[in-house]
Design a protein around this motif. Structure first.
Motif, PDB file in Angstrom:
ATOM      1  N   THR A 359       0.832  -1.198   0.000  1.00  0.00           N
ATOM      2  CA  THR A 359       0.000   0.000   0.000  1.00  0.00           C
ATOM      3  C   THR A 359       0.865   1.245   0.000  1.00  0.00           C
ATOM      4  OG1 THR A 359      -0.126   0.309   2.401  1.00  0.00           O
ATOM      5  CG2 THR A 359      -1.735  -1.185   1.406  1.00  0.00           C
ATOM      6  N   GLU A 360       0.283   2.316  -0.474  1.00  0.00           N
ATOM      7  CA  GLU A 360       0.864   3.649  -0.377  1.00  0.00           C
ATOM      8  C   GLU A 360       0.015   4.438   0.614  1.00  0.00           C
ATOM      9  OE1 GLU A 360       2.483   6.721  -3.665  1.00  0.00           O
ATOM     10  OE2 GLU A 360       0.313   6.413  -3.706  1.00  0.00           O
ATOM     11  N   PRO A 361       0.595   5.079   1.622  1.00  0.00           N
ATOM     12  CA  PRO A 361      -0.213   5.869   2.552  1.00  0.00           C
ATOM     13  C   PRO A 361      -1.057   6.894   1.806  1.00  0.00           C
ATOM     14  CG  PRO A 361       2.013   5.630   3.396  1.00  0.00           C
ATOM     15  CD  PRO A 361       2.020   5.074   1.998  1.00  0.00           C
ATOM     16  N   GLY A 362      -2.340   6.844   2.022  1.00  0.00           N
ATOM     17  CA  GLY A 362      -3.253   7.765   1.359  1.00  0.00           C
ATOM     18  C   GLY A 362      -3.507   7.455  -0.100  1.00  0.00           C
ATOM     19  N   GLY A 363      -2.875   6.391  -0.615  1.00  0.00           N
ATOM     20  CA  GLY A 363      -2.961   6.123  -2.046  1.00  0.00           C
ATOM     21  C   GLY A 363      -3.346   4.701  -2.385  1.00  0.00           C
ATOM     22  N   ALA A 364      -2.655   4.159  -3.374  1.00  0.00           N
ATOM     23  CA  ALA A 364      -3.043   2.896  -3.984  1.00  0.00           C
ATOM     24  C   ALA A 364      -2.619   1.687  -3.159  1.00  0.00           C
ATOM     25  CB  ALA A 364      -2.445   2.805  -5.385  1.00  0.00           C
ATOM     26  N   SER A 365      -3.204   0.541  -3.510  1.00  0.00           N
ATOM     27  CA  SER A 365      -2.766  -0.762  -3.028  1.00  0.00           C
ATOM     28  C   SER A 365      -2.599  -1.659  -4.246  1.00  0.00           C
ATOM     29  CB  SER A 365      -3.782  -1.362  -2.057  1.00  0.00           C
ATOM     30  OG  SER A 365      -5.064  -1.460  -2.652  1.00  0.00           O
ATOM     31  N   TRP A 366      -1.694  -2.647  -4.141  1.00  0.00           N
ATOM     32  CA  TRP A 366      -1.469  -3.516  -5.297  1.00  0.00           C
ATOM     33  C   TRP A 366      -0.963  -4.881  -4.853  1.00  0.00           C
ATOM     34  CZ3 TRP A 366       1.440   0.648  -3.909  1.00  0.00           C
ATOM     35  CH2 TRP A 366       2.807   0.456  -3.696  1.00  0.00           C
ATOM     36  N   ARG A 367      -1.000  -5.818  -5.800  1.00  0.00           N
ATOM     37  CA  ARG A 367      -0.609  -7.199  -5.553  1.00  0.00           C
ATOM     38  C   ARG A 367       0.850  -7.408  -5.947  1.00  0.00           C
ATOM     39  NH1 ARG A 367      -5.045  -6.482  -8.386  1.00  0.00           N
ATOM     40  NH2 ARG A 367      -7.076  -7.295  -7.698  1.00  0.00           N
ATOM     41  N   GLN A 368       1.641  -7.987  -5.048  1.00  0.00           N
ATOM     42  CA  GLN A 368       2.990  -8.397  -5.396  1.00  0.00           C
ATOM     43  C   GLN A 368       2.936  -9.720  -6.181  1.00  0.00           C
ATOM     44  OE1 GLN A 368       6.407  -7.028  -4.056  1.00  0.00           O
ATOM     45  NE2 GLN A 368       5.960  -7.000  -1.850  1.00  0.00           N
ATOM     46  N   THR A 369       4.062 -10.116  -6.750  1.00  0.00           N
ATOM     47  CA  THR A 369       4.086 -11.351  -7.538  1.00  0.00           C
ATOM     48  C   THR A 369       3.671 -12.557  -6.699  1.00  0.00           C
ATOM     49  OG1 THR A 369       6.432 -11.757  -7.021  1.00  0.00           O
ATOM     50  CG2 THR A 369       5.937 -10.497  -9.023  1.00  0.00           C
TER      51      THR A 369
END
Length: 511
Positions: A359-369
């Motif tokens: 996650t990014e504070p205040g921002g996006a979330s994403w999946r690692q490999t």
């Protein structure tokens, strides 16, 4: 090109798939909790302050049980500081990770979050700086009916109904000198016995996990498990195992074969537990709770004592590549292969800290490999785990000697008159050689010849095995359609080097 032949037969089954094998771990460490699962100021935060974008990814990941609140953190944790009105909760110094702990997330908050994302809470008690009394008080707070002090305190804090937490860890990694309140095997066995006995006075049906070794490389490994179980055998149900893997000194071949270490680790713990049972003349089988495992580049971590005191610092936020994902997929296959004795497992950790979710504070979330092999295995491993017969080439490794090029496991979900679903997971551990695979499913379920239909073949690989997913490129590495083909009862496919695969078949004709 290497060649492999795999045959599956339901007569050779390990046991049923255990849902708790797909567990995870949330510790008050780095940004796992704060700006990880919890960030009240985030645009996607819910009314309790938890990030709904992260909750969505957790549900998609397929996590079933989550261990909390540590980890090393628990061994100097005062759980009372994390309940009640948030404005009244004290800010403390966490000695494990030298972090400022605001206690804005605590027991009630975690259980609320766990229930909201559909996972079972697994709690750990502090047996480092505290002992049986505080453990019993936490158990009463979580599970007791109103009418006495601690359940009444929970009700006053807005949770009249008990949390009914069933699985409890008796401390964490107490064999490790890095642990607050580190103990010898004899010292830990005594306090674990006392704590377990007291907790069972509250609820005899709890599932209790005794601390095993924090790695197979510990100087006390084996002896620790024996000493602890000799004292706690009748009081506990599981013994823990922890393992982290990395390419030591650039040895990627041995790193890709990390599942060999996990396999030997499990076999050794089971043998020790069964030795204690044999000496006692008991038919009881202690299960293994592999409640910390993952890829972690510890060579790049300077240690806890070097950390500056900060609030929710960026800590061991490893970025995972394709090779790491293949290792994680092979470790999951190994856990399934031991489903007869491994009762649960927790990938450490869930968010940001050596995690599948970033996650990014205040921002996006994403999946690692590493997210993808976990999610697909958790989704499609159903029914019985089969023990495949595998004939394949070997890969030479410095750490483990020659190992099979392929890691293979399969699950068969026999739905009766409606047919059956067969899922096979593969990891090609060679960095250079593809594998020409032949999979024979003639014996599976006793279906008529030609009854098996390929549903899909999903493959995780890349021409660049160091490729990663990032905030700017979150889908650089994702599962892609593979090229499996079926003819009659035979499936063939080419598996690229350093690759992980999920192949699903279904019985086309009802029996």
């Amino acid at each position: 090109m290497g060649r492999a032949t795999v045959r599956l037969d339901p007569a050779f089954a390990v046991g049923p798939v255990r849902p708790r094998l797909f567990g995870s771990f949330v510790e008050h460490m780095g940004r796992c909790v704060y700006t990880g699962i919890y960030e009240p100021s985030h645009p996607d935060a819910d009314e309790l302050g938890f990030r709904t974008d992260v909750a969505h990814l957790v549900r998609e990941l397929g996590v079933t049980v989550v261990r909390y609140p540590g980890g090393n953190f628990v061994s100097n944790y005062r759980w009372e500081d994390g309940v009640g009105a948030k404005a009244d909760r004290p800010t403390q110094l966490d000695l494990a990770w030298r972090s400022v702990e605001t206690n804005q997330v605590g027991t009630d908050d975690f259980v609320d979050w766990a229930r909201s994302v559909g996972v079972e809470p697994m709690m750990a008690v502090n047996l480092g700086t505290r002992g049986p009394s505080e453990a019993v008080e936490l158990l009463l707070y979580c599970n007791g009916d109103p009418g006495t002090q601690w359940p009444d305190r929970r009700a006053q804090n807005g949770h009249v109904e008990p949390h009914d937490v069933r699985v409890w860890c008796l401390g964490n990694e107490m064999d490790g000198p890095w642990q607050m309140g580190h103990k010898t095997a004899e010292e830990y066995a005594r306090v674990a016995e006392e704590t377990a006995r007291a907790m069972r006075r509250v609820d005899r049906d709890l599932e209790l996990v005794a601390c095993g070794s924090s790695s197979r490389g510990m100087p006390t490994f084996g002896t620790w498990e024996r000493v602890v179980l000799e004292r706690c055998f009748d009081l506990v149900d599981h013994v823990s195992a922890h393992a982290y893997y990395e390419p030591l000194d650039g040895d990627v071949d041995s790193f890709l074969a990390s599942a060999e270490d996990m396999n030997r680790f499990i076999q050794s713990v089971v043998a020790t537990a069964d030795h204690v049972a044999a000496v006692r003349g008991s038919d009881k089988r202690i299960m293994v709770s592999f409640d910390e495992w993952n890829v972690w580049r510890q060579q790049g971590f300077d240690g806890e004592s070097s950390l500056a005191v900060r609030e929710a610092p960026e800590l061991i936020e490893d970025v995972y590549d394709v090779t790491d994902a293949v290792v994680v997929g092979s470790l999951l296959a190994t856990l399934l292969q031991h489903a007869d004795r491994v009762s649960m497992a927790c990938q450490a950790q869930l968010v940001n800290v050596i995690a599948p979710i970033m996650t990014e504070p205040g921002g996006a979330s994403w999946r690692q490999t590493i997210y993808h092999p976990f999610a697909l295995t958790a989704r499609y491993a159903r029914g019985m785990v089969l023990r495949p017969a595998v004939v394949c080439d070997r890969v030479d490794t410095a750490a483990y000697g020659p190992v099979d090029q392929l890691v293979v496991t399969a699950t068969l979900d026999d739905t009766g008159e409606g047919g059956a679903d067969l899922t096979v997971f593969f990891a090609n551990r060679s960095r250079t050689e593809p594998v020409e695979l032949t999979l024979d499913v003639a014996a599976a379920v006793g279906a008529a010849p030609g009854d098996w239909t390929l549903v899909e073949h999903l493959a995780l690989y890349d021409d660049d095995p160091t490729a990663t997913n990032t905030r700017l490129e979150p889908d650089r590495v994702v599962p892609r359609p593979g090229g499996a083909r079926t003819e009659g009862d035979t499936l063939t496919a080419t598996l690229p080097p350093t690759s992980w695969h999920c192949i699903r078949l279904t019985e086309a004709v009802s029996r």
